[in-house]
Motif scaffolding. Structure first.
Motif, short mmCIF file in Angstrom:
data_model
loop_
_atom_site.label_atom_id
_atom_site.label_comp_id
_atom_site.label_asym_id
_atom_site.label_seq_id
_atom_site.Cartn_x
_atom_site.Cartn_y
_atom_site.Cartn_z
N PRO A 226 0.79 -1.24 0.00
CA PRO A 226 0.00 0.00 0.00
C PRO A 226 0.82 1.29 0.00
CG PRO A 226 -1.04 -1.59 1.44
CD PRO A 226 0.28 -2.20 1.02
N LEU A 227 1.83 1.41 0.87
CA LEU A 227 2.58 2.67 0.92
C LEU A 227 3.36 2.91 -0.37
CD1 LEU A 227 3.94 3.21 4.55
CD2 LEU A 227 2.31 4.61 3.27
N THR A 228 3.94 1.85 -0.94
CA THR A 228 4.64 2.03 -2.20
C THR A 228 3.66 2.48 -3.28
OG1 THR A 228 6.34 0.40 -1.66
CG2 THR A 228 6.00 0.88 -3.99
N TRP A 229 2.49 1.87 -3.34
CA TRP A 229 1.49 2.26 -4.32
C TRP A 229 1.10 3.73 -4.15
CZ3 TRP A 229 -0.43 2.60 -8.66
CH2 TRP A 229 -1.71 3.14 -8.89
N ILE A 230 0.88 4.15 -2.91
CA ILE A 230 0.49 5.53 -2.64
C ILE A 230 1.60 6.49 -3.07
CG2 ILE A 230 0.03 7.16 -0.75
CD1 ILE A 230 -1.44 4.73 0.61
N ARG A 231 2.85 6.12 -2.81
CA ARG A 231 3.97 6.97 -3.23
C ARG A 231 4.08 7.05 -4.75
NH1 ARG A 231 7.75 4.00 1.26
NH2 ARG A 231 6.95 5.15 3.07
N LEU A 232 3.83 5.96 -5.43
CA LEU A 232 3.83 5.96 -6.89
C LEU A 232 2.69 6.83 -7.43
CD1 LEU A 232 4.46 2.17 -7.60
CD2 LEU A 232 5.97 4.03 -8.32
N ALA A 233 1.52 6.67 -6.87
CA ALA A 233 0.35 7.37 -7.36
C ALA A 233 0.44 8.88 -7.15
CB ALA A 233 -0.91 6.83 -6.68
N THR A 234 1.17 9.29 -6.12
CA THR A 234 1.25 10.72 -5.79
C THR A 234 2.58 11.35 -6.18
OG1 THR A 234 2.03 10.21 -3.54
CG2 THR A 234 -0.36 10.45 -3.87
N TRP A 239 8.44 5.22 -10.96
CA TRP A 239 8.22 3.83 -11.36
C TRP A 239 9.54 3.09 -11.52
CZ3 TRP A 239 4.53 0.29 -11.59
CH2 TRP A 239 4.70 -0.82 -12.42
N ALA A 240 10.51 3.68 -12.22
CA ALA A 240 11.79 3.02 -12.47
C ALA A 240 12.53 2.75 -11.15
CB ALA A 240 12.66 3.88 -13.38
N GLU A 241 12.45 3.68 -10.23
CA GLU A 241 13.12 3.49 -8.94
C GLU A 241 12.46 2.37 -8.15
OE1 GLU A 241 14.09 6.01 -4.82
OE2 GLU A 241 13.15 7.01 -6.54
N ALA A 242 11.14 2.32 -8.18
CA ALA A 242 10.42 1.27 -7.47
C ALA A 242 10.76 -0.11 -8.02
CB ALA A 242 8.91 1.51 -7.55
N LEU A 243 10.88 -0.22 -9.34
CA LEU A 243 11.28 -1.49 -9.94
C LEU A 243 12.70 -1.86 -9.55
CD1 LEU A 243 9.87 -1.33 -13.59
CD2 LEU A 243 9.13 -2.86 -11.76
N HIS A 244 13.60 -0.87 -9.64
CA HIS A 244 15.01 -1.12 -9.34
C HIS A 244 15.20 -1.61 -7.91
CE1 HIS A 244 19.12 0.03 -8.08
NE2 HIS A 244 19.45 -0.38 -9.30
N HIS A 260 1.26 6.14 -16.95
CA HIS A 260 0.01 6.52 -16.28
C HIS A 260 0.22 7.11 -14.90
CE1 HIS A 260 -1.64 4.22 -19.56
NE2 HIS A 260 -1.04 3.12 -19.14
N LEU A 261 1.45 7.17 -14.44
CA LEU A 261 1.76 7.67 -13.12
C LEU A 261 2.65 8.92 -13.20
CD1 LEU A 261 2.57 4.22 -11.43
CD2 LEU A 261 0.46 5.57 -11.18
N PRO A 262 2.56 9.80 -12.21
CA PRO A 262 1.65 9.75 -11.06
C PRO A 262 0.23 10.15 -11.42
CG PRO A 262 2.93 11.75 -10.96
CD PRO A 262 3.45 10.97 -12.14
N LEU A 263 -0.70 9.82 -10.55
CA LEU A 263 -2.10 10.20 -10.74
C LEU A 263 -2.35 11.60 -10.22
CD1 LEU A 263 -3.70 6.89 -9.46
CD2 LEU A 263 -3.33 7.56 -11.84
N MET A 264 -1.59 11.98 -9.20
CA MET A 264 -1.68 13.33 -8.64
C MET A 264 -0.31 13.68 -8.07
SD MET A 264 -4.10 12.25 -5.41
CE MET A 264 -3.84 13.73 -4.45
N ALA A 265 0.13 14.87 -8.34
CA ALA A 265 1.46 15.28 -7.90
C ALA A 265 1.50 16.79 -7.71
CB ALA A 265 2.50 14.88 -8.93
#
Length: 265
Positions: A226-234, A239-244, A260-265
């Motif tokens: 959940p927290l990783t998803w929220i950080r990606l979405a905002t 994305w590349a860092e999360a994969l790495h 498609h990301l972020p959804l809001m920033a």
């Protein structure tokens, strides 16, 4: 088979109200213990200090009282899934108001307590069906409170990242609602059924145009916490860092969500 229509998820109004108050209480209690030096620390939100961020948390709850004081719209013309896009467009004005609020309220803990007191009174005085004139259109109070879980969970994480040793807990119901709303916002932004995004234990959505999955193991799967998803979405995490860093797993040719990301920033 025609694609399924997107529908707004149902949330339990009583649980959402409880979750919002619980998470705001967690933040308020933590802020009461911050020193002037800690309040002056930088955050990951541009040039915002911790003091600015705390002021914004107060604004996020105070917005409910402010909107309730305005005339009620004649009919609902917005949905929860309109909110992430609307709030992203409002970002510059939000930043300016946060700094103004921080300057106007030199005692952050007292300010948050005052905001909470008024919010609690307003909740007791208005039903969840009361319409509010939000930036995403006219929304019922019950729906707008779901957006407050996003504000509170996201900024709790921002505060924990900014202040060494700070560990504000996250209410489970608030975290669940935040995760689900942002997952549904992705499905609305990238409609389709070729990719399954899993954020256990709170959300699973189908998204991205392409061949629709109907049975068995989906060919394109994204999974994260959940927290990783929220950080990606905002926009707190790329994305590349999360994969790495193995914060997210993605398999299949349509499992790349970077467009498609972020959804809001």
């Amino acid at each position: 088979m025609p694609p399924a229509k997107k529908r707004t998820r149902n949330y339990d109004p009583a649980k959402i109200r409880t979750a919002v108050l619980a998470q705001f209480g967690n933040v308020r209690a933590a802020v009461a213990g911050l020193t002037p030096e800690q309040l002056a620390l930088p955050t990951r939100l541009g040039d915002w200090t911790v003091r600015d961020l705390v002021a914004h948390v107060g604004m996020s709850l105070g917005a409910v009282s402010r909107l309730l004081a305005l005339p009620e719209p004649p009919k609902q013309d917005g949905t929860l899934l309109d909110w992430p896009r609307a709030i992203a467009a409002d970002a510059p004005d939000i930043a300016a108001h946060a700094r103004e609020s921080a300057e106007s309220h030199p005692d952050p803990a007292t300010h948050l307590a005052t905001v909470e007191e008024r919010f609690t009174a307003d909740l007791a005085a208005h039903p969840g069906t009361r319409l509010l004139p939000t930036s995403a259109g006219a929304l019922p109070l019950a729906d707008y409170l779901v957006t407050r879980t996003v504000e509170l969970v996201v900024h709790t994480d921002d505060l924990n990242a900014a202040v060494p040793g700070l560990d504000i807990p996250c209410d489970r119901q608030a975290l669940a609602a935040c995760t689900r709303l942002l997952a549904d916002a992705l499905a609305a932004k990238a409609p389709g059924g070729s990719t399954e995004v899993r954020v256990p234990p709170y959300a699973v959505v189908q998204c991205v145009a392409g061949p629709r999955h109907t049975r068995g193991t989906p060919p394109n799967v994204v999974e994260t916490d959940p927290l990783t998803w929220i950080r990606l979405a905002t926009g707190r995490l790329a994305w590349a860092e999360a994969l790495h860093d193995a914060k997210v797993s993605a398999s299949g040719e349509r499992a790349d969500l970077s467009a498609h990301l972020p959804l809001m920033a």
